[in-house]
Motif scaffolding. Structure first.
Motif, PDB file in Angstrom:
ATOM      1  N   TRP A   1     -39.791 -35.408  12.596  1.00  0.00           N
ATOM      2  CA  TRP A   1     -38.927 -35.802  11.480  1.00  0.00           C
ATOM      3  C   TRP A   1     -39.649 -35.554  10.154  1.00  0.00           C
ATOM      4  CZ3 TRP A   1     -33.895 -37.288  11.607  1.00  0.00           C
ATOM      5  CH2 TRP A   1     -33.351 -37.749  10.410  1.00  0.00           C
ATOM      6  N   LEU A   2     -40.890 -35.958  10.078  1.00  0.00           N
ATOM      7  CA  LEU A   2     -41.657 -35.747   8.857  1.00  0.00           C
ATOM      8  C   LEU A   2     -41.773 -34.253   8.546  1.00  0.00           C
ATOM      9  CD1 LEU A   2     -43.302 -36.931   6.544  1.00  0.00           C
ATOM     10  CD2 LEU A   2     -45.298 -36.891   8.042  1.00  0.00           C
ATOM     11  N   HIS A   3     -41.979 -33.446   9.572  1.00  0.00           N
ATOM     12  CA  HIS A   3     -42.092 -31.999   9.374  1.00  0.00           C
ATOM     13  C   HIS A   3     -40.797 -31.421   8.783  1.00  0.00           C
ATOM     14  CE1 HIS A   3     -42.988 -27.794   9.970  1.00  0.00           C
ATOM     15  NE2 HIS A   3     -41.888 -27.671  10.684  1.00  0.00           N
TER      16      HIS A   3
ATOM     17  N   SER B   1     -36.273 -38.457  -4.590  1.00  0.00           N
ATOM     18  CA  SER B   1     -35.480 -39.619  -4.173  1.00  0.00           C
ATOM     19  C   SER B   1     -34.770 -39.349  -2.843  1.00  0.00           C
ATOM     20  CB  SER B   1     -34.489 -40.031  -5.257  1.00  0.00           C
ATOM     21  OG  SER B   1     -33.612 -38.980  -5.558  1.00  0.00           O
ATOM     22  N   THR B   2     -34.284 -38.138  -2.647  1.00  0.00           N
ATOM     23  CA  THR B   2     -33.649 -37.792  -1.376  1.00  0.00           C
ATOM     24  C   THR B   2     -34.668 -37.837  -0.245  1.00  0.00           C
ATOM     25  OG1 THR B   2     -32.012 -36.418  -2.503  1.00  0.00           O
ATOM     26  CG2 THR B   2     -32.314 -36.025  -0.152  1.00  0.00           C
ATOM     27  N   LEU B   3     -35.863 -37.350  -0.505  1.00  0.00           N
ATOM     28  CA  LEU B   3     -36.920 -37.374   0.518  1.00  0.00           C
ATOM     29  C   LEU B   3     -37.203 -38.797   0.970  1.00  0.00           C
ATOM     30  CD1 LEU B   3     -39.141 -35.909   2.155  1.00  0.00           C
ATOM     31  CD2 LEU B   3     -40.655 -36.305   0.188  1.00  0.00           C
ATOM     32  N   TYR B   4     -37.352 -39.722   0.021  1.00  0.00           N
ATOM     33  CA  TYR B   4     -37.624 -41.111   0.392  1.00  0.00           C
ATOM     34  C   TYR B   4     -36.490 -41.691   1.244  1.00  0.00           C
ATOM     35  CZ  TYR B   4     -41.624 -41.255  -2.765  1.00  0.00           C
ATOM     36  OH  TYR B   4     -42.823 -41.027  -3.378  1.00  0.00           O
ATOM     37  N   ARG B   5     -35.277 -41.347   0.898  1.00  0.00           N
ATOM     38  CA  ARG B   5     -34.131 -41.884   1.647  1.00  0.00           C
ATOM     39  C   ARG B   5     -34.035 -41.275   3.049  1.00  0.00           C
ATOM     40  NH1 ARG B   5     -31.320 -40.931  -3.579  1.00  0.00           N
ATOM     41  NH2 ARG B   5     -31.554 -42.876  -4.724  1.00  0.00           N
ATOM     42  N   ILE B   6     -34.329 -39.989   3.188  1.00  0.00           N
ATOM     43  CA  ILE B   6     -34.253 -39.402   4.531  1.00  0.00           C
ATOM     44  C   ILE B   6     -35.436 -39.849   5.389  1.00  0.00           C
ATOM     45  CG2 ILE B   6     -32.753 -37.482   3.905  1.00  0.00           C
ATOM     46  CD1 ILE B   6     -35.133 -35.639   3.758  1.00  0.00           C
ATOM     47  N   LEU B   7     -36.549 -40.211   4.746  1.00  0.00           N
ATOM     48  CA  LEU B   7     -37.647 -40.804   5.507  1.00  0.00           C
ATOM     49  C   LEU B   7     -37.248 -42.184   6.026  1.00  0.00           C
ATOM     50  CD1 LEU B   7     -40.735 -39.719   3.368  1.00  0.00           C
ATOM     51  CD2 LEU B   7     -40.106 -38.901   5.659  1.00  0.00           C
ATOM     52  N   GLN B   8     -36.467 -42.928   5.220  1.00  0.00           N
ATOM     53  CA  GLN B   8     -35.948 -44.218   5.694  1.00  0.00           C
ATOM     54  C   GLN B   8     -35.032 -44.003   6.898  1.00  0.00           C
ATOM     55  OE1 GLN B   8     -34.006 -46.038   2.326  1.00  0.00           O
ATOM     56  NE2 GLN B   8     -35.855 -47.132   1.714  1.00  0.00           N
ATOM     57  N   ALA B   9     -34.189 -42.982   6.822  1.00  0.00           N
ATOM     58  CA  ALA B   9     -33.306 -42.676   7.955  1.00  0.00           C
ATOM     59  C   ALA B   9     -34.138 -42.331   9.185  1.00  0.00           C
ATOM     60  CB  ALA B   9     -32.367 -41.522   7.599  1.00  0.00           C
ATOM     61  N   GLY B  10     -35.230 -41.628   8.987  1.00  0.00           N
ATOM     62  CA  GLY B  10     -36.119 -41.296  10.100  1.00  0.00           C
ATOM     63  C   GLY B  10     -36.731 -42.533  10.732  1.00  0.00           C
ATOM     64  N   ARG B  11     -37.081 -43.514   9.898  1.00  0.00           N
ATOM     65  CA  ARG B  11     -37.626 -44.769  10.448  1.00  0.00           C
ATOM     66  C   ARG B  11     -36.570 -45.498  11.273  1.00  0.00           C
ATOM     67  NH1 ARG B  11     -39.663 -45.240   4.956  1.00  0.00           N
ATOM     68  NH2 ARG B  11     -41.746 -44.345   4.946  1.00  0.00           N
ATOM     69  N   TRP B  12     -35.332 -45.507  10.769  1.00  0.00           N
ATOM     70  CA  TRP B  12     -34.244 -46.118  11.546  1.00  0.00           C
ATOM     71  C   TRP B  12     -34.070 -45.381  12.871  1.00  0.00           C
ATOM     72  CZ3 TRP B  12     -29.863 -43.854  13.467  1.00  0.00           C
ATOM     73  CH2 TRP B  12     -28.957 -44.704  14.091  1.00  0.00           C
ATOM     74  N   PHE B  13     -34.073 -44.059  12.811  1.00  0.00           N
ATOM     75  CA  PHE B  13     -33.880 -43.225  13.994  1.00  0.00           C
ATOM     76  C   PHE B  13     -34.976 -43.488  15.024  1.00  0.00           C
ATOM     77  CE2 PHE B  13     -34.241 -38.815  15.904  1.00  0.00           C
ATOM     78  CZ  PHE B  13     -33.078 -38.908  16.663  1.00  0.00           C
TER      79      PHE B  13
ATOM     80  N   ASN C   1     -34.569 -46.955  16.663  1.00  0.00           N
ATOM     81  CA  ASN C   1     -33.447 -47.101  17.585  1.00  0.00           C
ATOM     82  C   ASN C   1     -33.443 -46.078  18.712  1.00  0.00           C
ATOM     83  OD1 ASN C   1     -31.573 -49.295  16.420  1.00  0.00           O
ATOM     84  ND2 ASN C   1     -32.220 -48.107  14.662  1.00  0.00           N
ATOM     85  N   TYR C   2     -34.082 -44.937  18.495  1.00  0.00           N
ATOM     86  CA  TYR C   2     -34.122 -43.870  19.503  1.00  0.00           C
ATOM     87  C   TYR C   2     -35.543 -43.323  19.617  1.00  0.00           C
ATOM     88  CZ  TYR C   2     -29.089 -44.069  19.148  1.00  0.00           C
ATOM     89  OH  TYR C   2     -27.793 -44.497  19.148  1.00  0.00           O
ATOM     90  N   PRO C   3     -36.461 -44.119  20.165  1.00  0.00           N
ATOM     91  CA  PRO C   3     -37.864 -43.682  20.212  1.00  0.00           C
ATOM     92  C   PRO C   3     -38.101 -42.453  21.102  1.00  0.00           C
ATOM     93  CG  PRO C   3     -37.571 -45.750  21.390  1.00  0.00           C
ATOM     94  CD  PRO C   3     -36.274 -45.448  20.720  1.00  0.00           C
ATOM     95  N   ASN C   4     -37.203 -42.214  22.042  1.00  0.00           N
ATOM     96  CA  ASN C   4     -37.375 -41.051  22.926  1.00  0.00           C
ATOM     97  C   ASN C   4     -36.845 -39.759  22.296  1.00  0.00           C
ATOM     98  OD1 ASN C   4     -34.817 -42.141  23.087  1.00  0.00           O
ATOM     99  ND2 ASN C   4     -34.459 -41.427  25.158  1.00  0.00           N
TER     100      ASN C   4
ATOM    101  N   LEU D   1     -34.077 -33.780  14.310  1.00  0.00           N
ATOM    102  CA  LEU D   1     -32.779 -33.807  13.645  1.00  0.00           C
ATOM    103  C   LEU D   1     -31.679 -33.250  14.549  1.00  0.00           C
ATOM    104  CD1 LEU D   1     -32.082 -34.677  10.739  1.00  0.00           C
ATOM    105  CD2 LEU D   1     -32.127 -32.283  10.110  1.00  0.00           C
ATOM    106  N   SER D   2     -32.021 -32.289  15.364  1.00  0.00           N
ATOM    107  CA  SER D   2     -31.033 -31.678  16.258  1.00  0.00           C
ATOM    108  C   SER D   2     -30.609 -32.627  17.377  1.00  0.00           C
ATOM    109  CB  SER D   2     -31.573 -30.375  16.847  1.00  0.00           C
ATOM    110  OG  SER D   2     -32.753 -30.629  17.580  1.00  0.00           O
ATOM    111  N   ASP D   3     -31.323 -33.753  17.544  1.00  0.00           N
ATOM    112  CA  ASP D   3     -30.961 -34.740  18.569  1.00  0.00           C
ATOM    113  C   ASP D   3     -29.820 -35.652  18.119  1.00  0.00           C
ATOM    114  OD1 ASP D   3     -32.929 -33.816  20.316  1.00  0.00           O
ATOM    115  OD2 ASP D   3     -34.453 -35.163  19.487  1.00  0.00           O
TER     116      ASP D   3
END
Length: 188
Positions: free
Chosen positions: A3-5, A23-35, A38-41, A45-47
């Motif tokens: 996700w970070l890549h 600002s968009t980067l910070y927000r999509i990093l937040q989305a990555g943390r949520w992801f 909730n979905y550690p496996n 992004l394609s998942d």
């Protein structure tokens, strides 16, 4: 890590203004943390599926400040409070931007339409109201004067207007009346 890549790759490729990219980067990093939470496996992004997107939209709607980040500054004192409607819209717009760009650039398959799947709910959009700015009195005075003193010559300015056809749809009196209504409603 994946996700970070993709976030860093998006940041390096995007043509948005630098402040918007940050600002968009910070927000999509937040989305990555949520992801990841909730979905550690799943890692990439394609998942994401429509179902995951729906869960994310619902999570953003119920999110609290500091839930997927470590707030600093004046935001730190508001930890645990719900996000404002504008903040929810910004989070969803950022992830939509990421998906749109990555799909457009061919980095991921077009499995869903981000505009529909990650749309801001109507209940959130209805809370976001206009944010009018105060216009200086001197500027308003010029606008009022122009609206009250509108002449036929002012209305005839422009390209492609023929003299015989100039008032076919909108007579000058109506345009002047609309200008006065607009000016005085703006003063409110």
């Amino acid at each position: 890590e994946e996700w970070l890549h993709i976030c860093e790759r998006w940041f390096a490729t995007s043509t948005l203004q630098h402040s918007s990219r940050v600002s968009t980067l910070y927000r999509i990093l937040q989305a990555g943390r949520w992801f990841l939470q909730n979905y550690p496996n799943l890692r990439d992004l394609s998942d994401w599926t429509r179902e995951i997107c729906a869960e994310y939209v619902a999570a953003v709607d119920r999110a609290k400040i500091g839930q997927w980040s470590t707030p600093v500054g004046n935001v730190a004192s508001r930890c645990g409070q719900p996000f404002s409607a504008g903040a929810k819209e910004a989070l969803l717009k950022s992830i939509r931007t990421l998906f749109f760009d990555c799909q457009e650039w061919g980095w991921i398959a077009k499995n869903f339409n981000p505009a529909r799947t990650l749309a801001t709910p109507k209940s959130v959009r209805s809370i976001i109201g206009p944010n009018p700015r105060v216009i200086d009195d001197a500027i308003w005075a010029k606008i009022v004067w122009a609206g009250l003193n509108l002449t036929d010559a002012d209305l005839l300015k422009g390209k492609g207007i023929e003299e015989n056809d100039s008032w076919k749809y909108y007579p000058p009196a109506m345009i002047r009346a609309l200008a006065v209504v607009w000016v005085f409603s703006g003063l409110q």
